[in-house]
Design an enzyme around this catalytic site. Structure first.
Site, PDB file in Angstrom:
ATOM      1  N   ARG A  78       0.843  -1.197   0.000  1.00 21.35           N
ATOM      2  CA  ARG A  78       0.000   0.000   0.000  1.00 21.35           C
ATOM      3  C   ARG A  78       0.882   1.252   0.000  1.00 21.35           C
ATOM      4  O   ARG A  78       1.255   1.748   1.058  1.00 21.35           O
ATOM      5  CB  ARG A  78      -0.898   0.015   1.240  1.00 21.35           C
ATOM      6  N   ASP A 119       1.817   5.074  -0.053  1.00 21.00           N
ATOM      7  CA  ASP A 119       1.124   6.223   0.527  1.00 21.00           C
ATOM      8  C   ASP A 119       0.773   7.253  -0.536  1.00 21.00           C
ATOM      9  O   ASP A 119       1.254   7.196  -1.668  1.00 21.00           O
ATOM     10  CB  ASP A 119       2.018   6.892   1.580  1.00 21.00           C
ATOM     11  N   TYR A 130      12.489  -0.598  -2.306  1.00 22.02           N
ATOM     12  CA  TYR A 130      12.067   0.794  -2.471  1.00 22.02           C
ATOM     13  C   TYR A 130      13.289   1.644  -2.783  1.00 22.02           C
ATOM     14  O   TYR A 130      14.391   1.365  -2.308  1.00 22.02           O
ATOM     15  CB  TYR A 130      11.408   1.321  -1.198  1.00 22.02           C
ATOM     16  N   ARG A 164      10.479   6.071   4.345  1.00 20.10           N
ATOM     17  CA  ARG A 164      10.553   7.531   4.407  1.00 20.10           C
ATOM     18  C   ARG A 164      11.207   8.006   5.703  1.00 20.10           C
ATOM     19  O   ARG A 164      11.956   8.984   5.718  1.00 20.10           O
ATOM     20  CB  ARG A 164       9.168   8.140   4.244  1.00 20.10           C
TER      21      ARG A 164
END
Length: 253
Positions: free
Chosen positions: A52, A54, A112, A200
């Site tokens: 999921r 963001d 990522y 992040r």
């Protein structure tokens, strides 16, 4: 007879409220995919994503799957879907998968990438995909900090307080910083799974190491602290891309 179709999806997440469908908006990647499938097949279809992302986060290779009774040939799904999707969402691959394939549960590794523009002035053409940090960074210390993430850890220090996961233990296989030689740096993190805002927060904290706001030793202590209040900022979403999702070879066809 139901078929299980697996898609690889690339998207610019700037205009979307994340991947997961939400009741108050249709501006999510999942909703856009499901709407396109409804137009294509005439049936309501539930799309399952590998993760999921963001709001504002992008994907180079998000993987989704869905069950359908449609007889559309395997090699026609991508073209048909792309003709119905917005231009900032593109299907890059489609194939029929075994019925037990699940985009999230079958995933073994996810990667990522977080991109930092460390030039004095930002590249206006890349502003949607890079976090501009105009102050010089100590790249070697950032690389040292990233290495401390390797292995199995409780990543509570790098997880949003809004996380609903029962366990914050995850395994990081790779954590590297690469330069493109033009003042742009890419942080790549590969693991067996990620928590809410995890990459992040890692990026934001590693940037603080690069700025000299915290030492590598302090970063090491943070990994063990299991305390979100002691870690750094949550880096802006636009620098983050879901880069790759890996599965067992047996699950790919």
């Amino acid at each position: 007879m139901l078929r299980n179709i697996r898609l690889t999806v690339s998207y610019d997440g700037t205009e979307y409220q994340g991947f997961q469908a939400q009741s108050h908006t249709d501006r999510t990647i999942q909703t856009q995919l499901e709407q396109a499938l409804h137009k294509l097949t005439g049936c309501d279809t539930n799309v399952i994503g590998s993760g999921r992302t963001d709001a504002g986060v992008h994907a180079r290779a998000q993987v989704v799957n869905f069950l359908t009774a449609s007889k559309i040939p395997e090699n026609r799904w991508a073209l048909a879907m792309n003709s119905l999707l917005p231009r900032d969402i593109v299907i890059t691959d489609a194939q029929e998968a075994p019925l037990d394939f699940h985009a999230r549960k079958s995933a073994k590794r996810k990667t990522y990438r977080y991109t930092i523009d460390n030039n004095r002035f930002p590249d206006v053409l890349q502003r949607r995909y890079r976090y501009h940090v105009p102050v010089p960074l100590n790249v070697e210390r950032m690389k040292q900090a990233l290495q401390l993430l390797l292995g199995e850890h409780d990543f509570t220090s790098f997880c949003s307080v809004k996380s609903t996961q029962k366990s914050h233990v995850r395994t990081i296989y790779e954590a590297e910083l690469h330069s493109d030689g033009n003042g742009v740096y890419h942080i790549y993190v590969t693991g067996n799974g990620f928590l809410y805002n995890m990459v992040r927060i890692i990026a934001g904290t590693v940037i603080e190491v690069g700025l000299g706001k915290r030492t590598v030793e302090q970063f090491a202590e943070l990994v063990e602290a299991r305390d979100r209040t002691k870690s750094g900022i949550t880096a802006p979403p636009h620098g983050l891309v879901l880069w790759q999702v890996d599965y067992d070879e047996a699950k790919k066809s």
